[in-house]
Design an enzyme around this catalytic site. Structure first.
Site, PDB file in Angstrom:
ATOM      1  N   ASP A  38       6.131  -6.842  -6.286  1.00 43.97           N
ATOM      2  CA  ASP A  38       7.534  -6.925  -5.767  1.00 43.97           C
ATOM      3  C   ASP A  38       7.981  -5.582  -5.624  1.00 43.97           C
ATOM      4  O   ASP A  38       8.007  -4.677  -6.241  1.00 43.97           O
ATOM      5  CB  ASP A  38       8.073  -7.804  -6.982  1.00 43.97           C
ATOM      6  CG  ASP A  38       9.620  -8.181  -6.533  1.00 43.97           C
ATOM      7  OD1 ASP A  38       9.702  -9.414  -6.716  1.00 43.97           O
ATOM      8  OD2 ASP A  38      10.747  -7.207  -6.690  1.00 43.97           O
ATOM      9  N   HIS A 109       7.573 -18.873  -3.371  1.00 40.74           N
ATOM     10  CA  HIS A 109       6.707 -17.728  -4.175  1.00 40.74           C
ATOM     11  C   HIS A 109       6.636 -18.061  -5.714  1.00 40.74           C
ATOM     12  O   HIS A 109       7.743 -18.581  -6.053  1.00 40.74           O
ATOM     13  CB  HIS A 109       7.150 -16.211  -3.740  1.00 40.74           C
ATOM     14  CG  HIS A 109       8.684 -16.199  -3.978  1.00 40.74           C
ATOM     15  ND1 HIS A 109       9.708 -16.714  -2.992  1.00 40.74           N
ATOM     16  CD2 HIS A 109       9.590 -15.646  -4.605  1.00 40.74           C
ATOM     17  CE1 HIS A 109      10.859 -16.617  -3.181  1.00 40.74           C
ATOM     18  NE2 HIS A 109      10.810 -15.995  -4.355  1.00 40.74           N
ATOM     19  N   HIS A 111       6.711 -15.887  -9.137  1.00 45.97           N
ATOM     20  CA  HIS A 111       6.811 -14.348  -9.739  1.00 45.97           C
ATOM     21  C   HIS A 111       5.741 -14.387 -10.783  1.00 45.97           C
ATOM     22  O   HIS A 111       5.942 -15.455 -11.493  1.00 45.97           O
ATOM     23  CB  HIS A 111       8.049 -14.171 -10.192  1.00 45.97           C
ATOM     24  CG  HIS A 111       9.282 -13.997  -9.242  1.00 45.97           C
ATOM     25  ND1 HIS A 111       9.943 -12.941  -8.802  1.00 45.97           N
ATOM     26  CD2 HIS A 111       9.678 -15.137  -8.522  1.00 45.97           C
ATOM     27  CE1 HIS A 111      10.791 -12.966  -8.043  1.00 45.97           C
ATOM     28  NE2 HIS A 111      10.984 -14.576  -7.748  1.00 45.97           N
TER      29      HIS A 111
END
Ligand code: AMP
Length: 127
Positions: A38, A109, A111
């Site tokens: 990220d 997505h 995380h």
């Protein structure tokens, strides 16, 4: 401008990363999945896992992706956890969806967050 969560936007940031138009720090990649760091990490380890297919959020992915894509996706999530060495201490997986979920990038997505005590699940929660 409000994000459209009904139609896949080929100009979203992750679509551009997948086409090689934007850089990323790659952690893992295969035919179906890309994992990368990220850009604004919220923990010492913060990796995003995305399918290569055009899926807006987790409901779109789980309804419409092939079995091969779904298996590859979750195997990659597990492999990233192994690779980061975060299995023993623990970690957190987050998939934000839509407006109330504060999803910012409309490409599905997950995380992967780890590296220190991540605190309560949500602000104000006790667990
Ligand atoms: P979400 O709120 O679940 O949609 O999260 C989107 C995430 O994408 C945020 O954590 C951002 O920091 C991250 N992000 C945005 N642009 C990039 C980029 N170019 N490379 C890597 N991560 C990004």
């Amino acid at each position: 401008m409000a994000i459209d969560f009904d139609t896949y936007d080929d100009e979203n940031i992750f679509a551009k990363i997948l086409r090689g138009e934007l850089p990323c720090t790659r952690v893992r990649e295969d035919e179906h999945v890309l994992a990368f760091r990220d850009i604004a990490p919220q923990a010492p380890e913060h990796v995003l896992v995305i399918p290569k297919g055009r899926y807006i959020a987790h409901d779109d992915f789980h309804r419409n992706a092939s079995d091969a894509e779904i298996v590859a996706f979750w195997r990659t999530v597990a492999a990233v956890c192994d690779e980061l060495g975060i299995r023993d201490r623990g970690h957190r997986l987050i998939a934000n969806q839509g407006r109330d979920g504060h999803q910012v990038v409309p490409h599905f997505h997950v995380h992967v967050l780890a590296g220190h005590d991540l605190g309560p699940m949500l602000p104000g929660s006790s667990t």
